[in-house]
Design a protein around this motif. Structure first.
Motif, PDB file in Angstrom:
ATOM      1  N   ALA A   1      15.013  -0.681  -0.788  1.00  0.00           N
ATOM      2  CA  ALA A   1      14.374  -1.628  -1.712  1.00  0.00           C
ATOM      3  C   ALA A   1      15.437  -2.484  -2.406  1.00  0.00           C
ATOM      4  CB  ALA A   1      13.537  -0.878  -2.743  1.00  0.00           C
ATOM      5  N   THR A   2      16.569  -1.880  -2.719  1.00  0.00           N
ATOM      6  CA  THR A   2      17.631  -2.655  -3.390  1.00  0.00           C
ATOM      7  C   THR A   2      18.208  -3.698  -2.441  1.00  0.00           C
ATOM      8  OG1 THR A   2      18.140  -0.563  -4.488  1.00  0.00           O
ATOM      9  CG2 THR A   2      19.633  -2.391  -4.896  1.00  0.00           C
ATOM     10  N   ILE A   3      18.354  -3.306  -1.176  1.00  0.00           N
ATOM     11  CA  ILE A   3      18.852  -4.277  -0.196  1.00  0.00           C
ATOM     12  C   ILE A   3      17.837  -5.426  -0.053  1.00  0.00           C
ATOM     13  CG2 ILE A   3      19.439  -4.617   2.245  1.00  0.00           C
ATOM     14  CD1 ILE A   3      20.411  -1.636   2.169  1.00  0.00           C
TER      15      ILE A   3
ATOM     16  N   ASP B   1       8.534   6.934  -2.802  1.00  0.00           N
ATOM     17  CA  ASP B   1       8.013   5.560  -2.814  1.00  0.00           C
ATOM     18  C   ASP B   1       9.150   4.647  -3.285  1.00  0.00           C
ATOM     19  OD1 ASP B   1       6.606   3.217  -3.353  1.00  0.00           O
ATOM     20  OD2 ASP B   1       4.971   4.212  -4.422  1.00  0.00           O
ATOM     21  N   ARG B   2       9.811   4.007  -2.359  1.00  0.00           N
ATOM     22  CA  ARG B   2      10.987   3.128  -2.549  1.00  0.00           C
ATOM     23  C   ARG B   2      12.277   3.915  -2.765  1.00  0.00           C
ATOM     24  NH1 ARG B   2       9.552  -2.027  -2.644  1.00  0.00           N
ATOM     25  NH2 ARG B   2       7.684  -2.763  -3.717  1.00  0.00           N
ATOM     26  N   TYR B   3      13.351   3.357  -2.201  1.00  0.00           N
ATOM     27  CA  TYR B   3      14.687   3.963  -2.339  1.00  0.00           C
ATOM     28  C   TYR B   3      15.714   2.863  -2.040  1.00  0.00           C
ATOM     29  CZ  TYR B   3      18.228   7.699  -1.693  1.00  0.00           C
ATOM     30  OH  TYR B   3      19.333   8.509  -1.786  1.00  0.00           O
TER      31      TYR B   3
ATOM     32  N   GLY C   1       0.801  -1.225   0.000  1.00  0.00           N
ATOM     33  CA  GLY C   1       0.000   0.000   0.000  1.00  0.00           C
ATOM     34  C   GLY C   1       0.837   1.280   0.000  1.00  0.00           C
ATOM     35  N   LYS C   2       2.091   1.189  -0.392  1.00  0.00           N
ATOM     36  CA  LYS C   2       2.960   2.382  -0.388  1.00  0.00           C
ATOM     37  C   LYS C   2       2.408   3.506  -1.250  1.00  0.00           C
ATOM     38  CE  LYS C   2       6.336   0.288  -2.199  1.00  0.00           C
ATOM     39  NZ  LYS C   2       5.247  -0.443  -2.761  1.00  0.00           N
ATOM     40  N   THR C   3       2.053   3.139  -2.494  1.00  0.00           N
ATOM     41  CA  THR C   3       1.612   4.180  -3.427  1.00  0.00           C
ATOM     42  C   THR C   3       0.366   4.878  -2.883  1.00  0.00           C
ATOM     43  OG1 THR C   3       2.490   2.763  -5.156  1.00  0.00           O
ATOM     44  CG2 THR C   3       1.133   4.604  -5.875  1.00  0.00           C
ATOM     45  N   THR C   4      -0.552   4.088  -2.345  1.00  0.00           N
ATOM     46  CA  THR C   4      -1.773   4.655  -1.749  1.00  0.00           C
ATOM     47  C   THR C   4      -1.408   5.597  -0.604  1.00  0.00           C
ATOM     48  OG1 THR C   4      -2.923   2.579  -2.245  1.00  0.00           O
ATOM     49  CG2 THR C   4      -3.931   4.022  -0.584  1.00  0.00           C
ATOM     50  N   GLN C   5      -0.520   5.165   0.270  1.00  0.00           N
ATOM     51  CA  GLN C   5      -0.199   5.959   1.463  1.00  0.00           C
ATOM     52  C   GLN C   5       0.659   7.181   1.139  1.00  0.00           C
ATOM     53  OE1 GLN C   5      -1.665   5.548   4.355  1.00  0.00           O
ATOM     54  NE2 GLN C   5      -2.746   3.715   3.655  1.00  0.00           N
TER      55      GLN C   5
HETATM   56  N1  Z5A Z   1      12.540  -2.734  -7.020  1.00  0.00           N
HETATM   57  C1  Z5A Z   1      13.707  -3.445  -6.819  1.00  0.00           C
HETATM   58  O1  Z5A Z   1      13.735  -4.666  -7.032  1.00  0.00           O
HETATM   59  N2  Z5A Z   1      14.817  -2.781  -6.413  1.00  0.00           N
HETATM   60  C2  Z5A Z   1      14.837  -1.444  -6.208  1.00  0.00           C
HETATM   61  O2  Z5A Z   1      15.876  -0.886  -5.840  1.00  0.00           O
HETATM   62  C3  Z5A Z   1      13.611  -0.710  -6.409  1.00  0.00           C
HETATM   63  C4  Z5A Z   1      12.489  -1.390  -6.812  1.00  0.00           C
HETATM   64  C5  Z5A Z   1      13.579   0.760  -6.191  1.00  0.00           C
HETATM   65  C6  Z5A Z   1       8.644  -1.509  -8.609  1.00  0.00           C
HETATM   66  O3  Z5A Z   1       7.390  -1.785  -9.055  1.00  0.00           O
HETATM   67  C7  Z5A Z   1       9.332  -2.871  -8.492  1.00  0.00           C
HETATM   68  O4  Z5A Z   1      10.741  -2.668  -8.502  1.00  0.00           O
HETATM   69  C8  Z5A Z   1       8.995  -3.518  -7.195  1.00  0.00           C
HETATM   70  C9  Z5A Z   1      10.316  -3.695  -6.464  1.00  0.00           C
HETATM   71  C10 Z5A Z   1      11.337  -3.448  -7.508  1.00  0.00           C
HETATM   72  N3  Z5A Z   1       8.390  -4.735  -7.480  1.00  0.00           N
HETATM   73  N4  Z5A Z   1       7.891  -5.499  -6.684  1.00  0.00           N
HETATM   74  N5  Z5A Z   1       7.446  -6.245  -6.041  1.00  0.00           N
HETATM   75  P1  Z5A Z   1       6.136  -0.858  -8.847  1.00  0.00           P
HETATM   76  O5  Z5A Z   1       6.584   0.510  -8.502  1.00  0.00           O
HETATM   77  O6  Z5A Z   1       5.225  -1.013 -10.021  1.00  0.00           O
HETATM   78  O7  Z5A Z   1       5.435  -1.668  -7.720  1.00  0.00           O
HETATM   79  P2  Z5A Z   1       5.460  -1.566  -6.192  1.00  0.00           P
HETATM   80  O8  Z5A Z   1       6.440  -0.548  -5.710  1.00  0.00           O
HETATM   81  O9  Z5A Z   1       5.609  -2.932  -5.620  1.00  0.00           O
HETATM   82  O10 Z5A Z   1       4.030  -1.004  -5.937  1.00  0.00           O
HETATM   83  P3  Z5A Z   1       2.656  -1.727  -6.020  1.00  0.00           P
HETATM   84  O11 Z5A Z   1       2.693  -3.081  -6.623  1.00  0.00           O
HETATM   85  O12 Z5A Z   1       1.770  -0.769  -6.697  1.00  0.00           O
HETATM   86  O13 Z5A Z   1       2.290  -1.882  -4.506  1.00  0.00           O
HETATM   87  P4  Z5A Z   1       2.071  -0.761  -3.416  1.00  0.00           P
HETATM   88  O14 Z5A Z   1       2.476   0.587  -3.918  1.00  0.00           O
HETATM   89  O15 Z5A Z   1       2.688  -1.211  -2.189  1.00  0.00           O
HETATM   90  O16 Z5A Z   1       0.503  -0.776  -3.212  1.00  0.00           O
HETATM   91  P5  Z5A Z   1      -0.649   0.173  -3.798  1.00  0.00           P
HETATM   92  O17 Z5A Z   1      -0.464   0.448  -5.279  1.00  0.00           O
HETATM   93  O18 Z5A Z   1      -0.848   1.331  -2.929  1.00  0.00           O
HETATM   94  O19 Z5A Z   1      -1.878  -0.799  -3.594  1.00  0.00           O
HETATM   95  C11 Z5A Z   1      -2.001  -2.013  -4.308  1.00  0.00           C
HETATM   96  C12 Z5A Z   1      -3.500  -2.416  -4.343  1.00  0.00           C
HETATM   97  O20 Z5A Z   1      -3.938  -2.679  -3.020  1.00  0.00           O
HETATM   98  C13 Z5A Z   1      -4.407  -1.292  -4.870  1.00  0.00           C
HETATM   99  O21 Z5A Z   1      -5.470  -1.886  -5.551  1.00  0.00           O
HETATM  100  C14 Z5A Z   1      -4.900  -0.607  -3.592  1.00  0.00           C
HETATM  101  O22 Z5A Z   1      -6.141  -0.011  -3.755  1.00  0.00           O
HETATM  102  C15 Z5A Z   1      -4.960  -1.774  -2.626  1.00  0.00           C
HETATM  103  N6  Z5A Z   1      -4.656  -1.398  -1.248  1.00  0.00           N
HETATM  104  C16 Z5A Z   1      -3.706  -0.538  -0.810  1.00  0.00           C
HETATM  105  N7  Z5A Z   1      -3.703  -0.464   0.537  1.00  0.00           N
HETATM  106  C17 Z5A Z   1      -4.668  -1.306   0.964  1.00  0.00           C
HETATM  107  C18 Z5A Z   1      -5.148  -1.679   2.250  1.00  0.00           C
HETATM  108  N8  Z5A Z   1      -4.620  -1.167   3.371  1.00  0.00           N
HETATM  109  N9  Z5A Z   1      -6.136  -2.582   2.320  1.00  0.00           N
HETATM  110  C19 Z5A Z   1      -6.676  -3.118   1.189  1.00  0.00           C
HETATM  111  N10 Z5A Z   1      -6.272  -2.811  -0.080  1.00  0.00           N
HETATM  112  C20 Z5A Z   1      -5.277  -1.911  -0.185  1.00  0.00           C
END
Ligand code: Z5A
Length: 210
Positions: A99-101, A94-96, A14-18
């Motif tokens: 995340a690499t570690i 959102d990530r820094y 939920g990083k992007t959301t928060q």
């Molecule tokens: N990566 C790496 O390997 N090394 C590095 O150095 C860096 C990154 C910097 C970036 O992908 C990828 O790169 C990442 C790590 C790698 N891959 N993985 N795994 P990205 O930026 O596309 O993805 P992400 O950073 O993982 O974000 P994400 O998939 O979008 O997840 P999120 O930001 O943590 O969550 P969100 O987008 O806020 O929410 C996801 C869904 O859940 C969405 O439908 C929300 O409405 C829902 N949501 C959010 N919070 C809640 C709660 N509390 N309850 C219920 N539902 C929720």
């Protein structure tokens, strides 16, 4: 200098959301701030992000992946983050480096000492003042990302990883937090969006001293 706050956690935590909600919260308080993310927080980074995340990309070795994330970070720090901090802004990222570690180190198994050197060089040794770690169980996080609408770009290279990979990544984050308890604030991100944001808000108001 301003204040540098990073948001970390496994996929679907939920990083992007928060980060978005935190930006709205700061907006209401009349402070100068910037919301950004890695990979892809600058023009060069957007190109690198495409390569790094699309499943249609050519095969990328683990070491090449490390350097692509580092290249994204080097440009992002120099072009976006440092100038904003010099203008005394609050930067929410959102990530820094952590995340690499977590991903390349704990997830892929690359040498942690090498990663630290690469991270420091890419980031010009810029460390976050605070890191908010959204801790969620990997099963829950993956369920969220797999069920979300297709509006967001699919992150297939990482989403395709086994549950065990995401467990190692989470363990990596928790061990970073244990090593630097003054910088890290751990939040229970299994809770619903509003509950998680209440926790984020209380940390932000503590950091901002109001
Ligand atoms: N990566 C790496 O390997 N090394 C590095 O150095 C860096 C990154 C910097 C970036 O992908 C990828 O790169 C990442 C790590 C790698 N891959 N993985 N795994 P990205 O930026 O596309 O993805 P992400 O950073 O993982 O974000 P994400 O998939 O979008 O997840 P999120 O930001 O943590 O969550 P969100 O987008 O806020 O929410 C996801 C869904 O859940 C969405 O439908 C929300 O409405 C829902 N949501 C959010 N919070 C809640 C709660 N509390 N309850 C219920 N539902 C929720």
């Amino acid at each position: 200098m301003g204040l540098f706050i990073t948001f970390e956690g496994i996929e679907g935590s939920g990083k992007t959301t928060q980060v978005t909600l935190a930006g709205e919260y700061l907006d209401g308080r009349n402070v100068s701030f910037l919301v950004t993310s890695e990979p892809g927080g600058c023009d060069l980074g957007k190109e690198l992000r495409r390569l790094l995340l699309e499943s249609a990309s050519p095969w990328i070795s683990e070491r090449a992946e490390l350097f692509l994330f580092a290249a994204d970070r080097a440009q992002h720090v120099e072009e976006i983050i440092l100038p904003a901090l010099k203008e005394k802004a609050i930067v929410l990222c959102d990530r820094y480096c952590d995340a690499t570690i977590a991903y390349q180190g704990y997830g892929r198994g690359l040498d942690l000492e090498v990663i630290n050197i690469v991270n420091n060089y890419a980031a010009r040794s810029l460390k976050p003042d605070y890191t908010i770690l959204l801790d969620v169980h990997p099963e829950r996080g993956l369920e969220r990302v797999r069920s979300r609408s297709s509006a967001k770009e699919k992150n297939d290279r990482f989403e395709g990883e086994q549950l065990e990979f995401h467990r190692r990544v989470r363990e990596g984050y928790l061990s970073r937090a244990k090593a630097e308890p003054r910088r890290f604030h751990i939040i229970n991100a299994d809770a619903d969006v509003d509950d998680v944001f209440e926790q984020v808000k209380s940390i932000l108001s503590e950091i901002l001293g109001s």
